[in-house]
Design an enzyme around this catalytic site. Structure first.
Site, PDB file in Angstrom:
ATOM      1  CG  HIS A 155      34.627 -27.280 -12.031  1.00 55.19           C
ATOM      2  ND1 HIS A 155      35.702 -26.961 -12.818  1.00 55.19           N
ATOM      3  CD2 HIS A 155      34.188 -26.113 -11.496  1.00 55.19           C
ATOM      4  CE1 HIS A 155      35.914 -25.654 -12.768  1.00 55.19           C
ATOM      5  NE2 HIS A 155      35.006 -25.115 -11.967  1.00 55.19           N
ATOM      6  CE  LYS A 159      32.469 -26.076 -15.440  1.00 56.71           C
ATOM      7  NZ  LYS A 159      31.422 -25.073 -15.632  1.00 56.71           N
TER       8      LYS A 159
HETATM    9  P1  NAP Z   1      22.317 -25.406 -11.639  1.00 53.94           P
HETATM   10  O1  NAP Z   1      22.409 -25.779 -10.195  1.00 53.94           O
HETATM   11  O2  NAP Z   1      21.897 -26.438 -12.649  1.00 53.94           O
HETATM   12  O3  NAP Z   1      21.355 -24.137 -11.723  1.00 53.94           O
HETATM   13  C1  NAP Z   1      20.821 -23.617 -12.920  1.00 53.94           C
HETATM   14  C2  NAP Z   1      19.438 -23.151 -12.582  1.00 53.94           C
HETATM   15  O4  NAP Z   1      18.910 -22.415 -13.683  1.00 53.94           O
HETATM   16  C3  NAP Z   1      18.472 -24.329 -12.329  1.00 53.94           C
HETATM   17  O5  NAP Z   1      17.679 -24.053 -11.197  1.00 53.94           O
HETATM   18  C4  NAP Z   1      17.659 -24.350 -13.621  1.00 53.94           C
HETATM   19  O6  NAP Z   1      16.381 -24.904 -13.467  1.00 53.94           O
HETATM   20  C5  NAP Z   1      17.580 -22.860 -13.877  1.00 53.94           C
HETATM   21  N1  NAP Z   1      17.091 -22.559 -15.216  1.00 53.94           N
HETATM   22  C6  NAP Z   1      17.329 -23.200 -16.372  1.00 53.94           C
HETATM   23  N2  NAP Z   1      16.659 -22.618 -17.371  1.00 53.94           N
HETATM   24  C7  NAP Z   1      15.991 -21.570 -16.827  1.00 53.94           C
HETATM   25  C8  NAP Z   1      15.115 -20.571 -17.347  1.00 53.94           C
HETATM   26  N3  NAP Z   1      14.783 -20.565 -18.641  1.00 53.94           N
HETATM   27  N4  NAP Z   1      14.626 -19.637 -16.501  1.00 53.94           N
HETATM   28  C9  NAP Z   1      14.930 -19.654 -15.194  1.00 53.94           C
HETATM   29  N5  NAP Z   1      15.729 -20.593 -14.631  1.00 53.94           N
HETATM   30  C10 NAP Z   1      16.264 -21.528 -15.445  1.00 53.94           C
HETATM   31  O7  NAP Z   1      23.712 -24.846 -12.163  1.00 53.94           O
HETATM   32  P2  NAP Z   1      24.799 -23.958 -11.364  1.00 53.94           P
HETATM   33  O8  NAP Z   1      25.853 -24.850 -10.801  1.00 53.94           O
HETATM   34  O9  NAP Z   1      24.108 -22.988 -10.464  1.00 53.94           O
HETATM   35  O10 NAP Z   1      25.493 -23.209 -12.588  1.00 53.94           O
HETATM   36  C11 NAP Z   1      24.730 -22.392 -13.467  1.00 53.94           C
HETATM   37  C12 NAP Z   1      25.665 -21.781 -14.513  1.00 53.94           C
HETATM   38  O11 NAP Z   1      26.587 -20.897 -13.873  1.00 53.94           O
HETATM   39  C13 NAP Z   1      26.528 -22.788 -15.280  1.00 53.94           C
HETATM   40  O12 NAP Z   1      26.671 -22.349 -16.620  1.00 53.94           O
HETATM   41  C14 NAP Z   1      27.864 -22.725 -14.549  1.00 53.94           C
HETATM   42  O13 NAP Z   1      28.960 -23.122 -15.349  1.00 53.94           O
HETATM   43  C15 NAP Z   1      27.915 -21.250 -14.251  1.00 53.94           C
HETATM   44  N6  NAP Z   1      28.816 -20.856 -13.152  1.00 53.94           N
HETATM   45  C16 NAP Z   1      29.540 -19.723 -13.360  1.00 53.94           C
HETATM   46  C17 NAP Z   1      30.327 -19.216 -12.353  1.00 53.94           C
HETATM   47  C18 NAP Z   1      31.032 -17.889 -12.582  1.00 53.94           C
HETATM   48  O14 NAP Z   1      31.684 -17.373 -11.646  1.00 53.94           O
HETATM   49  N7  NAP Z   1      30.890 -17.285 -13.771  1.00 53.94           N
HETATM   50  C19 NAP Z   1      30.426 -19.880 -11.119  1.00 53.94           C
HETATM   51  C20 NAP Z   1      29.676 -21.056 -10.937  1.00 53.94           C
HETATM   52  C21 NAP Z   1      28.856 -21.521 -11.958  1.00 53.94           C
HETATM   53  P3  NAP Z   1      16.150 -26.471 -13.861  1.00 53.94           P
HETATM   54  O15 NAP Z   1      16.803 -27.238 -12.772  1.00 53.94           O
HETATM   55  O16 NAP Z   1      14.681 -26.565 -13.902  1.00 53.94           O
HETATM   56  O17 NAP Z   1      16.796 -26.677 -15.202  1.00 53.94           O
END
Ligand code: NAP
Length: 267
Positions: A155, A159
């Site tokens: 990844h 991550k």
């Molecule tokens: P990311 O770019 O860091 O996005 C996470 C977002 O959530 C950021 O904008 C963060 O804001 C926000 N956030 C954190 N706490 C919050 C709250 N209390 N209320 C509202 N927003 C909040 O991460 P990502 O790559 O999108 O991944 C996010 C999650 O999805 C991870 O756990 C990843 O492993 C998972 N994921 C899952 C899949 C699947 O298919 N299941 C696929 C891809 C990713 P800040 O920047 O201010 O912290």
């Protein structure tokens, strides 16, 4: 039409979700959320996602918006997801959960909330990966104890959890098919004088580099031949499209915990 809220709207997945909702005529984005106090509160969610204005302003408090959506899609962090699930369970809102990295205790808490509302949770929402789960179950059942099983995942450098939730789910599928307990047979990385390989173990190898969206390979290696089942994601839209499909499917459910295999009818 299903009314959808997206939290983590400014995140990598949040932006992809806003775009996927925009491309799907059976759903409608009504609420976009970010961390309370974020500098992005008040910003247009469509502008944030790069698809042009959609008139939905980012807000910071889910309690302000509980009446304005049917399903919340949450790809944020474990603590944020648990707090949102509590609010959704309390008000009967449904929830698609893509966040990974939950502790066993946090997972138990989420499962208990499915008595009060419908939740769809998956470590990977892509259709291709969910097809791979089915193929892995078949491969493990046919190849049985005659092979060494190794799981490789790669990844992007941002991550924060490892191995990926998808790699762990793949391990779980294979272990279940073979009647093994993953917590007893998993080997997370190797170093130094490891000794010869125990056939019962399931090995995990993790790579973090650059902008890799998500690669997974499960290797079934015997003397003289090996089978490899590989999935490569080239865009986050594969996860986002699957999560939006799950949201539409979930709207018809009252309570219970579901996953993407349920949504795709693969069970
Ligand atoms: P990311 O770019 O860091 O996005 C996470 C977002 O959530 C950021 O904008 C963060 O804001 C926000 N956030 C954190 N706490 C919050 C709250 N209390 N209320 C509202 N927003 C909040 O991460 P990502 O790559 O999108 O991944 C996010 C999650 O999805 C991870 O756990 C990843 O492993 C998972 N994921 C899952 C899949 C699947 O298919 N299941 C696929 C891809 C990713 P800040 O920047 O201010 O912290």
């Amino acid at each position: 039409m299903t009314r959808i809220a997206v939290t983590g709207a400014a995140g990598r997945m949040g932006k992809a979700l806003i775009e996927a909702i925009d491309l799907n005529p059976s759903v409608h984005l009504t609420v976009a959320l970010e961390r309370p106090g974020s500098s992005l509160i008040g910003v247009d969610a469509g502008e944030l996602a790069g698809i042009g204005s959609n008139g939905v302003k980012v807000i910071g408090d889910i309690r302000q918006a509980l009446e304005q959506f049917d399903v919340l899609i949450d790809f944020t962090s474990p603590d944020a997801t648990l707090a949102n699930a509590d609010a959704c369970a309390f008000s009967g809102r449904k929830m698609v959960i893509g966040t990974t990295g939950f502790t066993p205790e946090q997972r138990t808490q989420l499962v208990s909330m499915a008595d009060r509302t419908a939740l769809c949770m998956a470590s990977n929402f892509s259709t291709g990966v969910n097809l791979c789960f089915k193929l892995l179950d078949m491969a493990a059942s046919v190849l049985g104890d005659e092979v060494d099983i190794e799981i490789y995942e790669a990844h992007h450098r941002h991550k924060v959890d490892a191995p990926s939730g998808t790699a762990l789910s793949m391990g779980q599928v294979v272990a279940s098919a073979l009647g093994r307990d993953l917590s007893e047979v998993a080997v997370y990385g190797r170093e130094g004088q490891t000794g010869a390989r125990d056939r019962q173990t399931i090995g995990f190898a993790t790579v973090r580099a650059g902008d890799i969206v998500g690669d997974h390979t499960v290797m079934f290696a015997a003397e003289g031949e090996r089978v490899e089942i590989t999935h490569k994601a080239s865009s986050r839209m594969s996860f986002a499209r699957g999560a939006v499909r799950a949201a539409g499917w979930l709207q018809k459910k009252e309570t219970g915990l579901f996953d993407m295999q349920d949504v795709l009818g693969l069970k």
